[in-house]
Design a protein around this motif. Structure first.
Motif, PDB file in Angstrom:
ATOM      1  N   SER A 241       0.645   2.277   5.474  1.00 42.13           N
ATOM      2  CA  SER A 241       1.664   2.917   6.308  1.00 42.13           C
ATOM      3  C   SER A 241       1.558   4.443   6.250  1.00 42.13           C
ATOM      4  O   SER A 241       1.422   5.019   5.175  1.00 42.13           O
ATOM      5  N   ASP A 242       1.633   5.088   7.422  1.00 40.79           N
ATOM      6  CA  ASP A 242       1.562   6.553   7.472  1.00 40.79           C
ATOM      7  C   ASP A 242       2.767   7.178   6.779  1.00 40.79           C
ATOM      8  O   ASP A 242       2.673   8.237   6.171  1.00 40.79           O
ATOM      9  N   ASN A 243       3.914   6.517   6.864  1.00 40.66           N
ATOM     10  CA  ASN A 243       5.140   7.093   6.304  1.00 40.66           C
ATOM     11  C   ASN A 243       5.173   7.032   4.786  1.00 40.66           C
ATOM     12  O   ASN A 243       5.360   8.027   4.115  1.00 40.66           O
ATOM     13  N   SER A 244       4.980   5.830   4.245  1.00 42.69           N
ATOM     14  CA  SER A 244       5.163   5.666   2.804  1.00 42.69           C
ATOM     15  C   SER A 244       3.861   5.827   2.031  1.00 42.69           C
ATOM     16  O   SER A 244       3.883   6.020   0.826  1.00 42.69           O
ATOM     17  N   GLY A 245       2.713   5.736   2.713  1.00 41.59           N
ATOM     18  CA  GLY A 245       1.435   5.762   1.996  1.00 41.59           C
ATOM     19  C   GLY A 245       1.203   4.490   1.209  1.00 41.59           C
ATOM     20  O   GLY A 245       0.344   4.415   0.349  1.00 41.59           O
ATOM     21  N   LEU A 246       1.988   3.425   1.515  1.00 43.90           N
ATOM     22  CA  LEU A 246       1.846   2.155   0.794  1.00 43.90           C
ATOM     23  C   LEU A 246       1.237   1.100   1.698  1.00 43.90           C
ATOM     24  O   LEU A 246       1.298   1.185   2.926  1.00 43.90           O
ATOM     25  N   GLY A 247       0.658   0.067   1.065  1.00 40.57           N
ATOM     26  CA  GLY A 247       0.105  -1.054   1.825  1.00 40.57           C
ATOM     27  C   GLY A 247       1.227  -1.950   2.331  1.00 40.57           C
ATOM     28  O   GLY A 247       2.396  -1.777   1.983  1.00 40.57           O
ATOM     29  N   GLN A 248       0.839  -2.937   3.147  1.00 37.40           N
ATOM     30  CA  GLN A 248       1.850  -3.752   3.834  1.00 37.40           C
ATOM     31  C   GLN A 248       1.859  -5.206   3.380  1.00 37.40           C
ATOM     32  O   GLN A 248       2.325  -6.068   4.089  1.00 37.40           O
ATOM     33  N   HIS A 249       1.278  -5.480   2.223  1.00 31.15           N
ATOM     34  CA  HIS A 249       1.239  -6.852   1.690  1.00 31.15           C
ATOM     35  C   HIS A 249       0.568  -7.801   2.681  1.00 31.15           C
ATOM     36  O   HIS A 249       1.147  -8.783   3.130  1.00 31.15           O
ATOM     37  N   THR A 250      -0.657  -7.457   3.033  1.00 30.61           N
ATOM     38  CA  THR A 250      -1.395  -8.221   4.041  1.00 30.61           C
ATOM     39  C   THR A 250      -1.838  -9.575   3.498  1.00 30.61           C
ATOM     40  O   THR A 250      -1.668 -10.605   4.146  1.00 30.61           O
ATOM     41  N   THR A 251      -2.429  -9.595   2.302  1.00 35.18           N
ATOM     42  CA  THR A 251      -2.858 -10.866   1.701  1.00 35.18           C
ATOM     43  C   THR A 251      -1.626 -11.515   1.070  1.00 35.18           C
ATOM     44  O   THR A 251      -0.905 -10.866   0.318  1.00 35.18           O
ATOM     45  N   THR A 252      -1.385 -12.788   1.393  1.00 32.86           N
ATOM     46  CA  THR A 252      -0.165 -13.426   0.883  1.00 32.86           C
ATOM     47  C   THR A 252      -0.462 -14.518  -0.138  1.00 32.86           C
ATOM     48  O   THR A 252       0.435 -14.970  -0.833  1.00 32.86           O
ATOM     49  N   VAL A 253      -1.696 -14.971  -0.240  1.00 32.16           N
ATOM     50  CA  VAL A 253      -1.994 -16.049  -1.175  1.00 32.16           C
ATOM     51  C   VAL A 253      -3.378 -15.810  -1.806  1.00 32.16           C
ATOM     52  O   VAL A 253      -4.303 -15.346  -1.135  1.00 32.16           O
ATOM     53  N   ALA A 254      -3.469 -16.040  -3.122  1.00 28.39           N
ATOM     54  CA  ALA A 254      -4.751 -15.843  -3.808  1.00 28.39           C
ATOM     55  C   ALA A 254      -5.776 -16.840  -3.270  1.00 28.39           C
ATOM     56  O   ALA A 254      -5.461 -18.009  -3.053  1.00 28.39           O
ATOM     57  N   THR A 255      -6.999 -16.368  -3.031  1.00 24.95           N
ATOM     58  CA  THR A 255      -8.053 -17.203  -2.432  1.00 24.95           C
ATOM     59  C   THR A 255      -9.368 -17.005  -3.177  1.00 24.95           C
ATOM     60  O   THR A 255      -9.748 -15.874  -3.493  1.00 24.95           O
ATOM     61  N   ARG A 256     -10.064 -18.127  -3.416  1.00 20.61           N
ATOM     62  CA  ARG A 256     -11.282 -18.104  -4.223  1.00 20.61           C
ATOM     63  C   ARG A 256     -12.517 -18.186  -3.324  1.00 20.61           C
ATOM     64  O   ARG A 256     -12.589 -19.039  -2.436  1.00 20.61           O
ATOM     65  N   TYR A 257     -13.478 -17.286  -3.561  1.00 21.06           N
ATOM     66  CA  TYR A 257     -14.709 -17.268  -2.764  1.00 21.06           C
ATOM     67  C   TYR A 257     -15.927 -17.414  -3.679  1.00 21.06           C
ATOM     68  O   TYR A 257     -15.972 -16.784  -4.743  1.00 21.06           O
ATOM     69  N   VAL A 258     -16.905 -18.207  -3.223  1.00 21.26           N
ATOM     70  CA  VAL A 258     -18.175 -18.314  -3.942  1.00 21.26           C
ATOM     71  C   VAL A 258     -19.132 -17.313  -3.304  1.00 21.26           C
ATOM     72  O   VAL A 258     -19.345 -17.345  -2.083  1.00 21.26           O
ATOM     73  N   LEU A 259     -19.682 -16.399  -4.086  1.00 27.42           N
ATOM     74  CA  LEU A 259     -20.522 -15.337  -3.532  1.00 27.42           C
ATOM     75  C   LEU A 259     -21.984 -15.774  -3.499  1.00 27.42           C
ATOM     76  O   LEU A 259     -22.504 -16.227  -4.521  1.00 27.42           O
TER      77      LEU A 259
END
Ligand SMILES: Nc1nc2c(ncn2[C@@H]2O[C@H](COP(=O)(O)OP(=O)(O)OP(=O)(O)O)[C@@H](O)[C@H]2O)c(=O)[nH]1
Ligand SMILES: [Mg+2]
Ligand SMILES: [Zn+2]
Length: 352
Positions: A241-259
Motif C-alpha cells: 500500500s502506498d499509504n501505509s507501506g504495508l503489504g495486503q495479506h495476499t497469501t492466505t494459506v500456507a502452500t508446499r511446492y516441490v522445486l
C-alpha cells in the motif's frame, strides 16, 4: 457453528484409533473397505477448513476430506489417506485418515485461538525482510527467537535489494549494520531481489536437500520469490500500500511446492505482528543465541538485564561482546509479551 469439544475419554479413543491407523502404514497390503481404496502415504500441500490438498506418492495433488478424529493438520504434515474410488462431483478424491508424528512444528501465537500451527516438518526457515515494508530488526529477532525455540535453522533473507540504492545513506547503513550484526552472531544472511532475480543461485543452494518455509511480514515478497524459483506456479502477489507501506495479506494459506532445482519450499501468509507470549522471558533470553554464554554471569539470579547491578549482558554491550541492538530488541519483546498476551492464555499457549 462452534466446534464440538471432545471429552477426555473420547479424545483417548480418537488417539488410539489414529495410532491404529498409523500402524497400517504398510499400506499396499491393507484390504480395501467399502468405496475406499487402499491406504497410502501423502503430504499436505495446503489445508482449507475441513479439506486439504495432498501430494500423493507420485506428487500429484488430490483434494481430500479430513476424518473427524484427525486433531490437527497443517501444510507439510505427512498423512495416511485413502482414495475414494467412485468420485463424486465435488472433486474430492480421498479421505485423510491419520497424521504421522511431526519432526518439527512452526506455530504462531494468535490472540483469539492460542497457538496456531503454520507448517510441519520444516528443517529450515527463511526469515524474509525487505526495504519496503521497512526493514525491522525487531521482527527478525522475533522470528529468530521462534526458530531457536523449535530448534530449526533460520536463514535471514533481505529481499528487494534492488531498492537499497534509492534509500538515504543513513537508512542503508543501518540495514547493512543490522545484517552484519546477524552475520557476526553466526546466522546466514542472503541479499536477493525477486524483481531483478539477484541472489537466486545462493537461495537455490540453500534450498537443496531441505524442507524450507518463507516467513515474514506481508508484502516483503515471499510469494514473489516462490514465483521466481517456480515460474510455472504463479502464486498470487499483491502490491504494498502506498499509504501505509504495508503489504495486503495476499497469501492466505500456507502452500508446499516441490522445486525442480531440489528441495521443498513452503510459502506462508504474512503477518503484521509475530507475538511471542507463549514463551517465558527466561526462554526468550535463551533463544537469543548470543546471550546464552553470558546468562549465568549476572550478579543476581533474577537479573532483568536492565539497570541491575552486575548485569553480564549490559557489561557485554559496553565492552563490545554483545550488540546493544540485540539487548534493546530483547527488552521490547519482553515488554510486548505482557500487553499482547490474551488474558485467558498462559505462557506455553495453553488456555487457562
Ligand atoms: N522492487 C521490488 N519489489 C518486489 C520484489 N519482490 C517483490 N516485490 C513486490 O512486493 C510486493 C509484494 O510481494 P508479494 O510477493 O505479494 O509479498 P508477500 O510477502 O508474499 O506478501 P503476503 O502474501 O501478503 O504475505 C509486490 O508488489 C511485488 O511486486 C523485489 O525484489 N523488488
Ligand atoms: Mg504471499
Ligand atoms: Zn543481567
Amino acid at each position: 457453528m462452534s466446534k464440538r469439544k471432545l471429552n477426555k475419554g473420547q479424545l483417548r479413543r480418537v488417539r488410539a484409533n489414529q495410532a491404529k491407523r498409523l500402524k497400517q502404514v504398510d499400506l499396499e497390503q491393507t484390504e480395501p473397505s467399502g468405496p475406499l481404496g487402499n491406504t497410502a502415504a501423502g503430504v499436505v500441500i495446503s489445508r482449507f477448513g475441513q479439506q486439504a490438498i495432498i501430494a500423493d506418492s507420485s506428487n500429484n495433488p488430490v483434494r481430500c476430506h479430513i476424518r473427524r478424529g484427525v486433531e490437527s493438520l497443517v501444510c507439510g504434515d505427512e498423512v495416511v489417506w485413502r482414495p475414494i474410488d467412485e468420485q463424486a462431483n465435488d472433486d474430492v478424491g480421498g479421505i485423510i485418515e491419520a497424521v504421522q508424528p511431526r519432526r518439527s512444528l512452526l506455530s504462531r501465537p494468535d490472540y483469539y485461538d492460542g497457538l496456531k500451527p503454520v507448517a510441519a516438518n520444516v528443517d529450515q526457515i527463511f526469515i524474509v525482510s525487505s526495504v519496503l515494508p521497512a526493514f525491522s530488526s525487531q521482527i527478525i529477532d522475533r522470528y529468530l527467537v521462534a526458530c531457536e525455540d523449535i530448534e530449526v535453522t533460520p536463514v535471514i533473507v533481505l529481499n528487494k535489494a534492488d531498492l537499497l540504492q534509492h534509500l538515504a545513506a543513513e537508512e542503508r547503513d543501518s540495514i547493512e549494520q543490522a545484517l552484519a550484526m546477524y552475520q557476526a552472531i553466526g546466522y546466514q544472511v542472503l541479499r536477493v531481489s525477486a524483481k531483478q532475480t539477484l541472489g537466486m543461485d545462493d537461495l537455490t543452494n540453500f534450498l537443496q536437500d531441505h524442507v524450507s518455509i518463507v516467513v515474514g511480514q506481508s508484502g516483503v515478497g515471499k510469494s514473489s520469490l516462490v514465483n521466481v524459483l517456480l515460474p510455472d506456479v504463479d502464486a498470487d502477489i499483491g502490491a504494498v500500500s502506498d499509504n501505509s507501506g504495508l503489504g495486503q495479506h495476499t497469501t492466505t494459506v500456507a502452500t508446499r511446492y516441490v522445486l525442480p532445482q531440489g528441495g521443498i519450499l513452503i510459502d506462508s501468509p504474512g503477518i503484521r505482528e509475530f507475538a511471542l507470549w507463549h514463551l517465558d522471558p527466561e526462554r526468550v533470553a535463551w533463544c537469543y543465541r548470543d546471550f546464552r554464554g553470558l546468562l549465568g554471569g549476572c550478579k543476581f539470579r533474577d537479573c532483568k538485564h536492565l539497570d541491575d547491578p552486575g548485569c553480564a549482558l549490559r557489561e557485554a554491550t559496553e565492552n563490545g561482546a554483545l550488540h546493544p541492538l540485540r539487548l534493546y530488541n530483547f527488552h521490547k519483546i519482553i515488554e510486548s509479551m505482557v500487553s499482547q498476551r490474551p488474558s485467558r492464555v498462559s505462557s506455553r499457549g495453553k488456555k487457562e
